[in-house]
Design an enzyme around this catalytic site. Structure first.
Site, PDB file in Angstrom:
ATOM      1  N   ASN A 163       4.238  12.676   0.862  1.00 16.62           N
ATOM      2  CA  ASN A 163       4.096  13.947   0.067  1.00 16.62           C
ATOM      3  C   ASN A 163       3.418  14.300  -0.980  1.00 16.62           C
ATOM      4  O   ASN A 163       2.990  15.210  -1.725  1.00 16.62           O
ATOM      5  CB  ASN A 163       5.320  15.097  -0.360  1.00 16.62           C
ATOM      6  CG  ASN A 163       6.007  13.899  -1.072  1.00 16.62           C
ATOM      7  OD1 ASN A 163       5.934  12.930  -1.490  1.00 16.62           O
ATOM      8  ND2 ASN A 163       7.309  14.933  -1.505  1.00 16.62           N
ATOM      9  N   LYS A 164       3.178  13.179  -1.256  1.00 18.71           N
ATOM     10  CA  LYS A 164       2.163  13.119  -2.468  1.00 18.71           C
ATOM     11  C   LYS A 164       0.500  13.218  -2.694  1.00 18.71           C
ATOM     12  O   LYS A 164       0.041  13.761  -1.256  1.00 18.71           O
ATOM     13  CB  LYS A 164       1.716  11.659  -3.712  1.00 18.71           C
ATOM     14  CG  LYS A 164       3.744  10.889  -3.719  1.00 18.71           C
ATOM     15  CD  LYS A 164       4.017  11.586  -4.186  1.00 18.71           C
ATOM     16  CE  LYS A 164       5.564  11.111  -5.394  1.00 18.71           C
ATOM     17  NZ  LYS A 164       6.330  10.670  -4.549  1.00 18.71           N
TER      18      LYS A 164
END
Length: 333
Positions: A163-164
């Protein structure tokens, strides 16, 4: 990635060096050490800081649990300082009030990609002779006072979970301005080895290495980081346009001249009197995922049971945890 596969060097190969050099150059740090996760990077910095039983380390209660677990892994005691009600980053005044003769480190968090008050926290750390660690796991590409996080001299950790801003599956990087610390990080991540002698171990270390395939995946994304960050910023701006006039919805605190965030997630707060669960259920009926984000660390079951934390310890963080709602967010939304 094909280059790595054809080389036969799936770990400890030249792709790691290339990836580290690119990340270091991108954030303005002289040295970078790739590791298996952001958590691993935080743990290594706590190890290097000499944290141990009897020591205290201060961090934010409004963060992912790794921000506190990193010094628990070395036997130190967690101390939580409350956050600023606007930015949700550590309140330097609360940090100062939490310092005792046992305090040895501060783990600052750039929550949701917005830079913390790094200069104020560094002054506190210098005055009390504490180690300051920047948990920038959510903030690759963010800028503080006109310079990228990672360039200010404080050792920082960036993470590459899916999710980065940059995703390698798992993985992270520690940036440092000390060559000695960099060499120690490289040894500790590699089972305590120094040099290329495979079965020679100079110290207790860990298997915290990043593999070359992950490094290749990260390398391709860091090369186009500006494009990725721009896509996320456009999505955030669209959310702000759509939600800005919606009654009861509090938008993320805006950037200013000294704080330019790198958008990680889009989290709003619902005003008192609005039922978050009802809102999530209604969104779900429309096929829209959402979730509370983040629970306060000190009220997680493990921390309650081990340290006896209760509601009221950090009221600002607890209020944010009770009202925050994460909406779908990625660069192509």
């Amino acid at each position: 990635m094909l280059e790595v596969l054809r080389s036969g060097r799936l770990s400890l190969g030249p792709m790691i060096d290339r990836f580290e050099a690119l990340v270091a150059g991108r954030v303005g740090a002289p040295y970078a050490a790739a590791v298996s996760s952001g958590t691993a990077g935080l743990h290594l910095l706590c190890r290097i800081a000499g944290l141990g039983p009897g020591d205290e380390a201060i961090t934010s209660p409004f963060s992912f649990v790794a921000s506190a677990n990193c010094f628990l892994l070395e036997g130190a005691t967690p101390v939580f300082a409350d956050v600023d009600p606007k930015t949700l980053n550590l309140d330097p005044a609360a940090v100062e009030a939490a310092i005792t003769e046992r305090t040895k480190a501060i783990v600052a968090v750039d929550i949701f990609g917005r830079p913390c008050e790094l200069d104020e926290l560094r002054l506190l750390a210098d005055r009390h002779r504490l180690t300051l660690i920047d948990d920038a796991c959510e903030a690759l590409g963010a800028e503080y006072k006109g310079a990228h996080l990672g360039s200010q001299g404080v050792s920082a950790v960036f993470a590459f979970y899916p999710n980065k801003q940059v995703a390698t599956g798992e993985g992270g990087v520690v940036t440092t301005h000390s060559e000695d610390e960099w060499q120690l990080l490289r040894s500790l991540r590699n089972q305590g080895r120094d040099g290329m002698e495979w079965l020679a171990h100079s110290r207790l270390g860990y298997n915290y290495r990043l593999d070359d395939l992950s490094a290749a995946l990260g390398l391709a994304q860091v090369e186009r980081l500006d494009e990725l960050l721009s896509g996320r910023a456009e999505v955030a701006a669209r959310y702000a346009d759509l939600l800005g006039e919606v009654e009861g919805v509090e938008l993320p605190w805006p950037d200013d001249e000294e704080h330019r965030r790198s958008w990680f997630v889009y989290v709003v707060r619902l005003n008192d009197g609005f039922d978050r669960n009802e809102a999530m259920t209604a969104l779900g009926r429309e096929g829209i995922a959402s979730k509370p984000y983040l629970p306060s660390i000190h009220l997680q079951p493990f921390y309650r049971e081990t340290f006896g934390y209760e509601e009221g310890t950090c009221p600002v963080a607890e209020d944010a945890s009770a009202r925050s709602l994460a909406l779908p967010f990625h660069a192509r939304l």
